[in-house]
Design an enzyme around this catalytic site. Sequence first.
Site, PDB file in Angstrom:
ATOM      1  N   LYS A  48       0.810  -1.219   0.000  1.00  0.00           N
ATOM      2  CA  LYS A  48       0.000   0.000   0.000  1.00  0.00           C
ATOM      3  C   LYS A  48       0.841   1.266   0.000  1.00  0.00           C
ATOM      4  O   LYS A  48       0.366   2.331  -0.391  1.00  0.00           O
ATOM      5  CB  LYS A  48      -0.954  -0.006   1.203  1.00  0.00           C
ATOM      6  N   TYR A 262     -12.633 -14.103   3.958  1.00  0.00           N
ATOM      7  CA  TYR A 262     -11.544 -13.135   4.106  1.00  0.00           C
ATOM      8  C   TYR A 262     -10.959 -13.214   5.513  1.00  0.00           C
ATOM      9  O   TYR A 262     -11.682 -13.193   6.514  1.00  0.00           O
ATOM     10  CB  TYR A 262     -12.065 -11.719   3.850  1.00  0.00           C
ATOM     11  N   TYR A 288      -3.179 -12.126   2.936  1.00  0.00           N
ATOM     12  CA  TYR A 288      -2.956 -11.870   1.511  1.00  0.00           C
ATOM     13  C   TYR A 288      -1.860 -12.776   0.930  1.00  0.00           C
ATOM     14  O   TYR A 288      -2.141 -13.768   0.268  1.00  0.00           O
ATOM     15  CB  TYR A 288      -2.610 -10.390   1.280  1.00  0.00           C
TER      16      TYR A 288
END
Length: 331
Positions: A48, A262, A288
């Site tokens: 990010k 998730y 992830y």
Amino acid sequence: MLEKFPRVSLAHLPTPLEHMPRLSKHLGGPQIWVKRDDCTGLATGGNKTRKLEFSMAAALAEGADTIVTVGAVQSNHVRQTAAAACKLGLACEVLLEHRVKRPSEPYANSGNVLLDRIFGANLREYPDGTDFAAAMDKVADEIRVAGGKPYLIPVGASNTVGALGYVNCAIELLQQAGASGLAIDHLVAATGSAGTQAGLIVGLRAMQSDMPLLGIGVNIPQAAQEEKVYALATATADYIGRPGIVTRDDIIANCNYVGSGYGAPTEAMNEAVLLLARTEGLLLDPVYSGKALAGMIDLIRKGEFGAASNIVFLHTGGSAALFAYVDQLRT
């Protein structure tokens, strides 16, 4: 190509591109390389940060004094956004979504959440399924009423502005491969909020590279994930003035490794985290890159990649989240 877009320096770039000989030997298949975006530097690093270089620059260009963003409780994006806000002297309002059912105490208070608090972000908690577009607008209105100037960054900084960070990453990777004489046959990355995969494919195609990119999904089914990535990739290509360079066939997401949802650990993720740690001394995150590497390992074992091929795995960072999963990870 990206010179016209505002950008601030937040990341340690270029990130390393490293061969993983012990993992490659263990799997007995292709040669595996890792693009170390866990080494971007900001608040333990992660993908990010590349996106935030453009998102934060846009905020400053608009005169914002407060960043408003959203993410799951153990969001890597939130942690990096909170740190970037500190670095740039901005306030940070965070909307945390409780996606994981019956979270453990470490999940609720350790890992990224602890770092969010250390960085002084104001954390607001919301249930799973909240309309976050409306919720962020409400927070922004509160800030304006109080005399502030908010700038909204969506989940994962995954819009056309944030995706520029991974257009740039694709260019960087091609330059590194060219300088080292590495012929990359496959690029593999986790795909969730879509900005990383969308930016990468736009950058590759803008540089006239036909390198195949495989996203391994972490939250939603394949059809929905691919459509989300394609929509953002198309918009990003338009945004940089290169419309039409991405086709629907360029967008591939394998979403068979999500597990029960998730952020929910899987045995394959657990194996991947331990295997990479014990063969290469590298730490993955459980949400992830852990699931993405698990998927790639399974595909290698199934013979989906040629034995003589070179695979680059994009490490998107996030190892701080390991501490939040101490009760679930089997070591």
